[in-house]
Design an enzyme around this catalytic site. Sequence first.
Site, PDB file in Angstrom:
ATOM      1  N   GLN A 101       0.849  -1.202   0.000  1.00 53.77           N
ATOM      2  CA  GLN A 101       0.000   0.000   0.000  1.00 53.77           C
ATOM      3  C   GLN A 101       0.880   1.245   0.000  1.00 53.77           C
ATOM      4  OE1 GLN A 101      -3.399  -0.588   3.055  1.00 53.77           O
ATOM      5  NE2 GLN A 101      -1.882  -2.118   3.586  1.00 53.77           N
ATOM      6  N   ASN A 102       2.179   1.050   0.185  1.00 52.40           N
ATOM      7  CA  ASN A 102       3.077   2.192   0.346  1.00 52.40           C
ATOM      8  C   ASN A 102       3.407   2.827  -0.999  1.00 52.40           C
ATOM      9  OD1 ASN A 102       2.998   1.388   2.944  1.00 52.40           O
ATOM     10  ND2 ASN A 102       5.077   0.556   3.014  1.00 52.40           N
ATOM     11  N   VAL A 103       3.583   4.125  -0.963  1.00 51.82           N
ATOM     12  CA  VAL A 103       3.902   4.862  -2.181  1.00 51.82           C
ATOM     13  C   VAL A 103       5.368   5.307  -2.185  1.00 51.82           C
ATOM     14  CG1 VAL A 103       1.513   5.675  -2.421  1.00 51.82           C
ATOM     15  CG2 VAL A 103       3.160   7.095  -1.172  1.00 51.82           C
ATOM     16  N   HIS A 119      -1.507   1.646  -4.215  1.00 51.31           N
ATOM     17  CA  HIS A 119      -1.875   3.059  -4.058  1.00 51.31           C
ATOM     18  C   HIS A 119      -0.969   4.013  -4.830  1.00 51.31           C
ATOM     19  CE1 HIS A 119      -4.038   1.861  -0.043  1.00 51.31           C
ATOM     20  NE2 HIS A 119      -4.735   1.553  -1.115  1.00 51.31           N
ATOM     21  N   CYS A 130      -4.843  16.492 -18.904  1.00 52.03           N
ATOM     22  CA  CYS A 130      -4.597  15.606 -20.057  1.00 52.03           C
ATOM     23  C   CYS A 130      -4.198  14.194 -19.630  1.00 52.03           C
ATOM     24  CB  CYS A 130      -3.546  16.202 -20.995  1.00 52.03           C
ATOM     25  SG  CYS A 130      -1.853  16.089 -20.379  1.00 52.03           S
ATOM     26  N   CYS A 147       1.579  21.111 -15.898  1.00 53.02           N
ATOM     27  CA  CYS A 147       1.901  20.200 -17.007  1.00 53.02           C
ATOM     28  C   CYS A 147       2.551  20.960 -18.164  1.00 53.02           C
ATOM     29  CB  CYS A 147       0.602  19.539 -17.475  1.00 53.02           C
ATOM     30  SG  CYS A 147       0.780  18.503 -18.919  1.00 53.02           S
ATOM     31  N   THR A 188       0.529  -3.054   8.595  1.00 55.01           N
ATOM     32  CA  THR A 188      -0.665  -2.314   8.156  1.00 55.01           C
ATOM     33  C   THR A 188      -1.743  -2.403   9.227  1.00 55.01           C
ATOM     34  OG1 THR A 188      -2.422  -2.108   6.503  1.00 55.01           O
ATOM     35  CG2 THR A 188      -1.489  -4.324   6.782  1.00 55.01           C
ATOM     36  N   ASN A 213       3.123  -7.149  13.412  1.00 55.68           N
ATOM     37  CA  ASN A 213       2.717  -5.790  13.796  1.00 55.68           C
ATOM     38  C   ASN A 213       2.914  -5.639  15.302  1.00 55.68           C
ATOM     39  OD1 ASN A 213       1.092  -3.371  14.281  1.00 55.68           O
ATOM     40  ND2 ASN A 213       0.139  -3.778  12.295  1.00 55.68           N
TER      41      ASN A 213
HETATM   42  C1  BJW Z   1       4.488  -1.314  12.501  1.00 60.81           C
HETATM   43  C2  BJW Z   1       5.692  -0.717  12.905  1.00 60.81           C
HETATM   44  C3  BJW Z   1       6.884  -1.467  12.730  1.00 60.81           C
HETATM   45  C4  BJW Z   1       4.098   0.666  13.291  1.00 60.81           C
HETATM   46  N1  BJW Z   1       6.790  -2.700  12.195  1.00 60.81           N
HETATM   47  N2  BJW Z   1       4.438  -2.536  11.980  1.00 60.81           N
HETATM   48  C5  BJW Z   1     -15.219  -1.351   2.348  1.00 60.81           C
HETATM   49  C6  BJW Z   1     -15.647  -1.035   3.614  1.00 60.81           C
HETATM   50  C7  BJW Z   1     -15.569   0.279   4.092  1.00 60.81           C
HETATM   51  C8  BJW Z   1     -15.043   1.298   3.301  1.00 60.81           C
HETATM   52  C9  BJW Z   1     -14.605   0.983   2.043  1.00 60.81           C
HETATM   53  C10 BJW Z   1     -14.703  -0.315   1.580  1.00 60.81           C
HETATM   54  N3  BJW Z   1     -14.193  -0.342   0.313  1.00 60.81           N
HETATM   55  C11 BJW Z   1     -13.761   0.894  -0.008  1.00 60.81           C
HETATM   56  C12 BJW Z   1     -14.011   1.732   1.020  1.00 60.81           C
HETATM   57  C13 BJW Z   1     -13.697   3.188   1.068  1.00 60.81           C
HETATM   58  C14 BJW Z   1     -12.256   3.475   1.365  1.00 60.81           C
HETATM   59  C15 BJW Z   1     -11.871   2.844   2.703  1.00 60.81           C
HETATM   60  O1  BJW Z   1     -11.224   1.839   2.798  1.00 60.81           O
HETATM   61  N4  BJW Z   1     -12.253   3.480   3.790  1.00 60.81           N
HETATM   62  C16 BJW Z   1     -11.916   2.977   5.147  1.00 60.81           C
HETATM   63  C17 BJW Z   1     -11.015   3.980   5.846  1.00 60.81           C
HETATM   64  C18 BJW Z   1     -13.173   2.669   5.882  1.00 60.81           C
HETATM   65  N5  BJW Z   1     -11.377   2.984   0.291  1.00 60.81           N
HETATM   66  C19 BJW Z   1     -11.162   3.692  -0.806  1.00 60.81           C
HETATM   67  O2  BJW Z   1     -11.703   4.774  -1.003  1.00 60.81           O
HETATM   68  C20 BJW Z   1     -10.228   3.095  -1.842  1.00 60.81           C
HETATM   69  N6  BJW Z   1     -10.848   3.142  -3.125  1.00 60.81           N
HETATM   70  C21 BJW Z   1     -11.868   2.348  -3.464  1.00 60.81           C
HETATM   71  O3  BJW Z   1     -12.298   1.500  -2.720  1.00 60.81           O
HETATM   72  O4  BJW Z   1     -12.364   2.576  -4.735  1.00 60.81           O
HETATM   73  C22 BJW Z   1     -13.639   2.003  -5.062  1.00 60.81           C
HETATM   74  C23 BJW Z   1     -14.677   2.916  -4.483  1.00 60.81           C
HETATM   75  C24 BJW Z   1     -14.748   4.200  -4.947  1.00 60.81           C
HETATM   76  C25 BJW Z   1     -15.739   5.060  -4.432  1.00 60.81           C
HETATM   77  C26 BJW Z   1     -16.599   4.614  -3.422  1.00 60.81           C
HETATM   78  C27 BJW Z   1     -16.490   3.317  -2.938  1.00 60.81           C
HETATM   79  C28 BJW Z   1     -15.513   2.462  -3.487  1.00 60.81           C
HETATM   80  C29 BJW Z   1      -8.965   3.918  -1.969  1.00 60.81           C
HETATM   81  C30 BJW Z   1      -8.121   3.885  -0.745  1.00 60.81           C
HETATM   82  C31 BJW Z   1      -6.902   4.782  -0.950  1.00 60.81           C
HETATM   83  C32 BJW Z   1      -6.070   4.929   0.315  1.00 60.81           C
HETATM   84  N7  BJW Z   1      -5.091   5.942   0.105  1.00 60.81           N
HETATM   85  C33 BJW Z   1      -4.091   6.215   1.141  1.00 60.81           C
HETATM   86  C34 BJW Z   1      -3.224   7.427   0.670  1.00 60.81           C
HETATM   87  C35 BJW Z   1      -2.248   6.971  -0.418  1.00 60.81           C
HETATM   88  C36 BJW Z   1      -1.320   8.049  -0.845  1.00 60.81           C
HETATM   89  C37 BJW Z   1      -0.367   8.488   0.265  1.00 60.81           C
HETATM   90  O5  BJW Z   1       0.446   7.700   0.790  1.00 60.81           O
HETATM   91  O6  BJW Z   1      -0.465   9.656   0.608  1.00 60.81           O
HETATM   92  O7  BJW Z   1      -3.251   5.075   1.348  1.00 60.81           O
HETATM   93  S1  BJW Z   1      -4.791   6.463   2.738  1.00 60.81           S
HETATM   94  C38 BJW Z   1      -3.502   5.672   3.654  1.00 60.81           C
HETATM   95  O8  BJW Z   1      -4.015   4.478   4.293  1.00 60.81           O
HETATM   96  C39 BJW Z   1      -2.504   5.203   2.588  1.00 60.81           C
HETATM   97  C40 BJW Z   1      -2.119   3.846   3.102  1.00 60.81           C
HETATM   98  O9  BJW Z   1      -1.590   3.061   2.046  1.00 60.81           O
HETATM   99  C41 BJW Z   1      -3.420   3.323   3.653  1.00 60.81           C
HETATM  100  C42 BJW Z   1      -3.263   2.208   4.647  1.00 60.81           C
HETATM  101  O10 BJW Z   1      -2.563   2.607   5.789  1.00 60.81           O
HETATM  102  P1  BJW Z   1      -1.559   1.595   6.501  1.00 60.81           P
HETATM  103  O11 BJW Z   1      -0.459   1.265   5.580  1.00 60.81           O
HETATM  104  O12 BJW Z   1      -2.322   0.490   7.073  1.00 60.81           O
HETATM  105  O13 BJW Z   1      -0.918   2.555   7.617  1.00 60.81           O
HETATM  106  P2  BJW Z   1      -1.432   2.877   9.093  1.00 60.81           P
HETATM  107  O14 BJW Z   1      -0.713   4.082   9.542  1.00 60.81           O
HETATM  108  O15 BJW Z   1      -2.894   2.907   9.179  1.00 60.81           O
HETATM  109  O16 BJW Z   1      -0.955   1.631   9.956  1.00 60.81           O
HETATM  110  C43 BJW Z   1       0.405   1.393  10.226  1.00 60.81           C
HETATM  111  C44 BJW Z   1       0.529   0.079  10.952  1.00 60.81           C
HETATM  112  O17 BJW Z   1       1.894  -0.206  11.139  1.00 60.81           O
HETATM  113  C45 BJW Z   1      -0.114   0.082  12.356  1.00 60.81           C
HETATM  114  O18 BJW Z   1      -0.908  -1.077  12.505  1.00 60.81           O
HETATM  115  C46 BJW Z   1       1.083   0.026  13.303  1.00 60.81           C
HETATM  116  O19 BJW Z   1       0.821  -0.705  14.486  1.00 60.81           O
HETATM  117  C47 BJW Z   1       2.103  -0.690  12.445  1.00 60.81           C
HETATM  118  N8  BJW Z   1       3.510  -0.425  12.758  1.00 60.81           N
HETATM  119  N9  BJW Z   1       5.423   0.503  13.395  1.00 60.81           N
HETATM  120  C48 BJW Z   1       5.591  -3.203  11.837  1.00 60.81           C
HETATM  121  N10 BJW Z   1       8.069  -0.984  13.089  1.00 60.81           N
HETATM  122 ZN    ZN Z   2      -1.463  18.012 -19.189  1.00 58.92          ZN
END
Ligand code: BJW
Ligand code: ZN
Length: 239
Positions: A101-103, A119, A130, A147, A188, A213
């Site tokens: 999920q990381n960018v 992502h 465009c 652009c 995650t 985790n």
């Molecule tokens: C350690 C550690 C160490 C600490 N070692 N571990 C179904 C149900 C409900 C909602 C939805 C659903 N389907 C879709 C949705 C809507 C929405 C969603 O999921 N919402 C929820 C919040 C409820 N999803 C979307 O909108 C997605 N699109 C989609 O579904 O399209 C179809 C659609 C469209 C329109 C309507 C409906 C459907 C898109 C999701 C895009 C997420 N984008 C981001 C930003 C990316 C760009 C950027 O980086 O800036 O992605 S948000 C952010 O969260 C980022 C991450 O990739 C993502 C996940 O976060 P992650 O990686 O889990 O990080 P953290 O911080 O949350 O957790 C870190 C973890 O590490 C913790 O657990 C710590 O304990 C642990 N940790 N140190 C190991 N050393």
């Molecule tokens: Zn353009």
Amino acid sequence: MPSNAEAVRQALSHAESIAVLTGAGISAESGIPTFRGAGGYWNHLRFEDLASPQGFAANPKLVWTWYEERRRDIAKAKPNAGHLALVELERRTKAFTLITQNVDGLHERAGSQNVLRLHGSIWTIRCEKCGAERTDLSELTELPPVCVNCQGRERPGVVWFGEMLPEQVLSAAGKAARTCDLLLVVGTAAQVYPAAGMIDIALEHHAVVVEINPDATPYSDEVTYTLRGPAGELLPNLL
Ligand code: BJW
Ligand code: ZN
């Protein structure tokens, strides 16, 4: 009774097909903040303002400033022992898919080959008008950037809330989760879909699922094994 770590070591060495789902936690030990939880970006910033098309439309400069700060921090960061352990795991596994999920691109910089970026990439910039995409590793001077083809406003090439994930990447990730013997879920919070849905898919297909985790997630009680601690310490220890 063997420890969880020993059981996971065994399972990893026997698995022919391994998928890994990573999140922000794997880059935490490289000094990159996570989103949720202590020290996370979203303790002091609202994700609706920063990681949504609506937030960008309302304040493109604020959003770009956040991304530009992250780009600078990531450029200085180095892959850590967790990233490197996954490179070694890929080298010795027949079929291996790293779904991230990381960018930040740290898996690729560490040397991982078969990486699916759900992502997008913080190094990709896309024109809103465009659709032209470019890779840019440099410090951006003008925010938002413009652009060169059409003078349209450019945006980060990442996937925000409410946006579709890249279709082919998502489909390949679903296939890897469906067909793996073992899914490692690393760093995650498993709260964002469809990424977290990879865990459901692997469980439905009876894969061994291992969560690495320091904290519990909504899936902790469903997975086969949980290993509590930082990925940079636990992952090398599993090889
Ligand atoms: C350690 C550690 C160490 C600490 N070692 N571990 C179904 C149900 C409900 C909602 C939805 C659903 N389907 C879709 C949705 C809507 C929405 C969603 O999921 N919402 C929820 C919040 C409820 N999803 C979307 O909108 C997605 N699109 C989609 O579904 O399209 C179809 C659609 C469209 C329109 C309507 C409906 C459907 C898109 C999701 C895009 C997420 N984008 C981001 C930003 C990316 C760009 C950027 O980086 O800036 O992605 S948000 C952010 O969260 C980022 C991450 O990739 C993502 C996940 O976060 P992650 O990686 O889990 O990080 P953290 O911080 O949350 O957790 C870190 C973890 O590490 C913790 O657990 C710590 O304990 C642990 N940790 N140190 C190991 N050393
Ligand atoms: Zn353009």
